[in-house]
Design a protein around this motif. Structure first.
Motif, PDB file in Angstrom:
ATOM      1  N   THR A   9      -3.035  -8.841  -1.029  1.00 47.04           N
ATOM      2  CA  THR A   9      -2.164  -8.648  -2.194  1.00 47.04           C
ATOM      3  C   THR A   9      -0.825  -9.353  -1.999  1.00 47.04           C
ATOM      4  OG1 THR A   9      -1.426  -6.594  -1.168  1.00 47.04           O
ATOM      5  CG2 THR A   9      -3.166  -6.425  -2.829  1.00 47.04           C
ATOM      6  N   SER A  11       1.790 -12.712  -1.089  1.00 51.70           N
ATOM      7  CA  SER A  11       2.000 -13.993  -1.763  1.00 51.70           C
ATOM      8  C   SER A  11       0.954 -15.019  -1.299  1.00 51.70           C
ATOM      9  CB  SER A  11       3.422 -14.476  -1.466  1.00 51.70           C
ATOM     10  OG  SER A  11       3.587 -15.781  -1.912  1.00 51.70           O
ATOM     11  N   SER A  31      -6.051  -4.304   3.529  1.00 51.09           N
ATOM     12  CA  SER A  31      -4.639  -3.885   3.579  1.00 51.09           C
ATOM     13  C   SER A  31      -4.596  -2.409   3.186  1.00 51.09           C
ATOM     14  CB  SER A  31      -3.768  -4.731   2.649  1.00 51.09           C
ATOM     15  OG  SER A  31      -4.019  -4.412   1.297  1.00 51.09           O
ATOM     16  N   ARG A  32      -3.397  -1.889   2.971  1.00 48.98           N
ATOM     17  CA  ARG A  32      -3.323  -0.469   2.594  1.00 48.98           C
ATOM     18  C   ARG A  32      -3.841  -0.252   1.170  1.00 48.98           C
ATOM     19  NH1 ARG A  32       2.883  -0.298   3.958  1.00 48.98           N
ATOM     20  NH2 ARG A  32       2.540  -2.174   2.733  1.00 48.98           N
ATOM     21  N   ASP A  49      -4.793   0.471   7.368  1.00 50.46           N
ATOM     22  CA  ASP A  49      -3.347   0.414   7.628  1.00 50.46           C
ATOM     23  C   ASP A  49      -3.113  -0.090   9.050  1.00 50.46           C
ATOM     24  OD1 ASP A  49      -0.649   0.756   7.961  1.00 50.46           O
ATOM     25  OD2 ASP A  49      -0.611   2.856   7.323  1.00 50.46           O
ATOM     26  N   LEU A  50      -2.544  -1.299   9.144  1.00 49.59           N
ATOM     27  CA  LEU A  50      -2.304  -1.888  10.470  1.00 49.59           C
ATOM     28  C   LEU A  50      -1.286  -1.092  11.279  1.00 49.59           C
ATOM     29  CD1 LEU A  50      -2.295  -5.635   9.483  1.00 49.59           C
ATOM     30  CD2 LEU A  50      -3.658  -4.696  11.346  1.00 49.59           C
ATOM     31  N   THR A 113       7.878 -20.726  10.076  1.00 48.12           N
ATOM     32  CA  THR A 113       8.457 -22.035  10.372  1.00 48.12           C
ATOM     33  C   THR A 113       9.149 -22.062  11.734  1.00 48.12           C
ATOM     34  OG1 THR A 113       8.969 -22.149   8.016  1.00 48.12           O
ATOM     35  CG2 THR A 113       9.972 -23.823   9.396  1.00 48.12           C
ATOM     36  N   ARG A 153       9.946 -11.320  -2.763  1.00 48.31           N
ATOM     37  CA  ARG A 153       9.247 -10.782  -1.584  1.00 48.31           C
ATOM     38  C   ARG A 153      10.001  -9.600  -0.979  1.00 48.31           C
ATOM     39  NH1 ARG A 153       9.412 -14.531   2.688  1.00 48.31           N
ATOM     40  NH2 ARG A 153       7.810 -13.422   3.822  1.00 48.31           N
ATOM     41  N   TYR A 310       2.976 -14.558  -6.542  1.00 45.81           N
ATOM     42  CA  TYR A 310       1.790 -13.699  -6.389  1.00 45.81           C
ATOM     43  C   TYR A 310       0.795 -13.981  -7.509  1.00 45.81           C
ATOM     44  CZ  TYR A 310       4.665 -11.157  -3.080  1.00 45.81           C
ATOM     45  OH  TYR A 310       5.446 -10.839  -1.998  1.00 45.81           O
TER      46      TYR A 310
HETATM   47  N1  LIG Z   1       8.760 -20.081   5.723  1.00 41.01           N
HETATM   48  C1  LIG Z   1       7.963 -19.283   6.427  1.00 41.01           C
HETATM   49  O1  LIG Z   1       7.764 -19.490   7.607  1.00 41.01           O
HETATM   50  C2  LIG Z   1       7.269 -18.147   5.749  1.00 41.01           C
HETATM   51  C3  LIG Z   1       7.642 -17.772   4.466  1.00 41.01           C
HETATM   52  C4  LIG Z   1       6.947 -16.725   3.874  1.00 41.01           C
HETATM   53  C5  LIG Z   1       5.926 -16.063   4.570  1.00 41.01           C
HETATM   54  N2  LIG Z   1       5.620 -16.456   5.827  1.00 41.01           N
HETATM   55  C6  LIG Z   1       4.555 -15.769   6.575  1.00 41.01           C
HETATM   56  O2  LIG Z   1       3.357 -15.746   5.815  1.00 41.01           O
HETATM   57  C7  LIG Z   1       2.660 -14.528   6.051  1.00 41.01           C
HETATM   58  C8  LIG Z   1       2.391 -13.848   4.729  1.00 41.01           C
HETATM   59  O3  LIG Z   1       3.628 -13.519   4.112  1.00 41.01           O
HETATM   60  P1  LIG Z   1       3.743 -13.203   2.551  1.00 41.01           P
HETATM   61  O4  LIG Z   1       5.164 -13.328   2.163  1.00 41.01           O
HETATM   62  O5  LIG Z   1       2.723 -13.999   1.831  1.00 41.01           O
HETATM   63  O6  LIG Z   1       3.325 -11.650   2.528  1.00 41.01           O
HETATM   64  P2  LIG Z   1       3.778 -10.537   1.478  1.00 41.01           P
HETATM   65  O7  LIG Z   1       3.827 -11.101   0.115  1.00 41.01           O
HETATM   66  O8  LIG Z   1       4.981  -9.832   1.992  1.00 41.01           O
HETATM   67  O9  LIG Z   1       2.525  -9.528   1.561  1.00 41.01           O
HETATM   68  C9  LIG Z   1       2.311  -8.725   2.684  1.00 41.01           C
HETATM   69  C10 LIG Z   1       0.844  -8.288   2.757  1.00 41.01           C
HETATM   70  O10 LIG Z   1       0.686  -7.502   3.941  1.00 41.01           O
HETATM   71  C11 LIG Z   1       0.018  -6.273   3.606  1.00 41.01           C
HETATM   72  N3  LIG Z   1       0.515  -5.209   4.475  1.00 41.01           N
HETATM   73  C12 LIG Z   1       1.804  -4.804   4.644  1.00 41.01           C
HETATM   74  N4  LIG Z   1       1.855  -3.766   5.494  1.00 41.01           N
HETATM   75  C13 LIG Z   1       0.567  -3.514   5.875  1.00 41.01           C
HETATM   76  C14 LIG Z   1      -0.028  -2.564   6.744  1.00 41.01           C
HETATM   77  N5  LIG Z   1       0.690  -1.632   7.390  1.00 41.01           N
HETATM   78  N6  LIG Z   1      -1.377  -2.590   6.922  1.00 41.01           N
HETATM   79  C15 LIG Z   1      -2.139  -3.500   6.283  1.00 41.01           C
HETATM   80  N7  LIG Z   1      -1.622  -4.447   5.440  1.00 41.01           N
HETATM   81  C16 LIG Z   1      -0.289  -4.432   5.235  1.00 41.01           C
HETATM   82  C17 LIG Z   1       0.388  -6.020   2.145  1.00 41.01           C
HETATM   83  O11 LIG Z   1      -0.608  -5.262   1.473  1.00 41.01           O
HETATM   84  P3  LIG Z   1      -0.502  -3.671   1.219  1.00 41.01           P
HETATM   85  O12 LIG Z   1       0.841  -3.395   0.650  1.00 41.01           O
HETATM   86  O13 LIG Z   1      -1.650  -3.406   0.277  1.00 41.01           O
HETATM   87  O14 LIG Z   1      -0.731  -3.014   2.545  1.00 41.01           O
HETATM   88  C18 LIG Z   1       0.406  -7.439   1.575  1.00 41.01           C
HETATM   89  O15 LIG Z   1      -0.894  -7.806   1.162  1.00 41.01           O
HETATM   90  C19 LIG Z   1       3.524 -13.719   7.021  1.00 41.01           C
HETATM   91  O16 LIG Z   1       3.080 -13.951   8.327  1.00 41.01           O
HETATM   92  C20 LIG Z   1       4.897 -14.312   6.830  1.00 41.01           C
HETATM   93  O17 LIG Z   1       5.719 -14.184   7.957  1.00 41.01           O
HETATM   94  C21 LIG Z   1       6.261 -17.480   6.433  1.00 41.01           C
END
Ligand SMILES: NC(=O)c1ccc[n+]([C@@H]2O[C@H](COP(=O)([O-])OP(=O)(O)OC[C@H]3O[C@@H](n4cnc5c(N)ncnc54)[C@H](OP(=O)(O)O)[C@@H]3O)[C@@H](O)[C@H]2O)c1
Length: 313
Positions: A9, A11, A31-32, A49-50, A113, A153, A310
């Motif tokens: 769910t 991004s 995920s949750r 839930d991780l 990054t 986010r 999203y």
């Molecule tokens: N520039 C960069 O380097 C950059 C920028 C953005 C993101 N990223 C990386 O990309 C990855 C994805 O980020 P994102 O921004 O796309 O994610 P996001 O939109 O914040 O989504 C987080 C996801 O993790 C799940 N989640 C959160 N807590 C959880 C738990 N306790 N157990 C199971 N699932 C859980 C959420 O689902 P539920 O709420 O359903 O649990 C959701 O699907 C991350 O590793 C982030 O660090 C890197």
């Protein structure tokens, strides 16, 4: 192919699920609240839930998939570093255990990054230099789409507000509106990064540490993906280039952190839309070519229009 996406769910996770489903694959969302992605005949939400689940339970959730993409993201709080590393440990242990007969899933892990190396500097990542980190922070501040994505986010609150205020103040200063408020907002933000006690956020630090669970590890199949500097929602072009270990840049000549022209570095940094990073990851799911590699991808950012990061199915 049957693939699990942890963080379906999120991004990036939601874009990966959509790309997989559009290409005819079966997707298990973990995920949750994975049901929030929506309904599809080939989408199976599995709640886990991780932060509280056991490695054994996760093993059970992942037992019949060929690929696991981990696009989980922890909440940003005082425990982010620990939460991210513990979650990664749980996933790696589950995948390793499933690979005890050599037939376990291919784990594609998403990091940040901050893990990427800077050109010409051995062992040095962008998280080793405050000046690099400031330049990356400016890439967010100077982009309407990246700032809006960050705010979406993080959700409403002081951190999101500070991203918006920094961008607005920087734009105002660039436009010649040299008011005290604008100048001090820019100076305060940049001063904290250049001279403050904790310049580097916990999440990219945790992602960089997590890379150590993968590099050199031959006990399971893995790929570690670090998004490039300019990463944000945008147009899907389907085109990208892969960069191994290094930060994607137009010019790959060595950067001397004391004398370099940082505006030039800023201009040379490449980016990719969330949708195109999902394309790159799903291409690798279908035809694994980079097993055991840490990579980033650079593509074409065709515009800088704020849009939701999203998708649903
Ligand atoms: N520039 C960069 O380097 C950059 C920028 C953005 C993101 N990223 C990386 O990309 C990855 C994805 O980020 P994102 O921004 O796309 O994610 P996001 O939109 O914040 O989504 C987080 C996801 O993790 C799940 N989640 C959160 N807590 C959880 C738990 N306790 N157990 C199971 N699932 C859980 C959420 O689902 P539920 O709420 O359903 O649990 C959701 O699907 C991350 O590793 C982030 O660090 C890197």
């Amino acid at each position: 192919m049957r693939c699990a996406v942890i963080g379906p769910t999120g991004s990036l996770g939601s874009h990966i699920c959509l790309e997989l489903l559009n290409r005819g694959h079966d997707v298990v969302g973990v995920s949750r609240s994975p049901e929030k992605l929506g309904r599809h005949e080939r989408y199976q939400p599995k709640s886990f839930d991780l932060a509280g689940g056991t490695i054994e339970d996760l093993e059970h959730v992942l037992k019949d998939v060929e690929v696991v993409v981990n696009a989980y993201n922890p909440p940003l709080d005082a425990n982010t570093y620990k939460t991210f590393l513990e979650a990664t440990r749980c996933i790696v242990k589950a995948v390793k255990s499933l690979n005890s007969d050599g037939k376990g899933p291919y784990l594609i892990q998403v990091g940040g990054t901050g893990s990427l190396e800077v050109p010409g500097r051995k062992h040095e990542t962008v998280l080793d230099s405050r000046r690099w980190w400031l330049t990356l922070r400016r890439t967010v501040g100077d982009s309407a789409a990246a700032t809006a994505h960050m705010v979406e986010r993080i959700g409403p609150g002081p951190v999101a507000q500070s991203f918006e205020e920094y961008r607005n103040a920087r734009l105002a200063v660039q436009a010649g509106q040299l008011t005290k408020i604008n100048q001090s907002k820019v100076e305060q933000t940049e001063d904290m990064i250049l001279h403050g006690p904790n310049p580097f956020p916990d999440l990219p630090l945790a992602a960089r540490a997590a890379l150590m669970m993968f590099e050199g590890n031959e006990s399971f199949k893995w790929l570690f993906v670090s998004p490039p500097a300019k990463y944000r929602p945008g147009v899907k072009t389907g085109k990208y280039e892969i960069w191994k270990d290094k930060i994607p840049m137009l010019s790959t000549s060595s950067v001397d952190t004391t004398t370099t022209d940082w505006d030039e570095v800023w201009h040379n940094l490449l980016g990719i839309s969330v949708a195109d990073l999902a394309v790159a990851i799903v291409d690798e799911v279908e035809v694994p070519q980079k097993v055991g590699v840490h990579w980033s991808a650079g593509g074409d950012l065709l515009d800088d229009v704020p849009r939701s990061g999203y998708v649903t199915i």
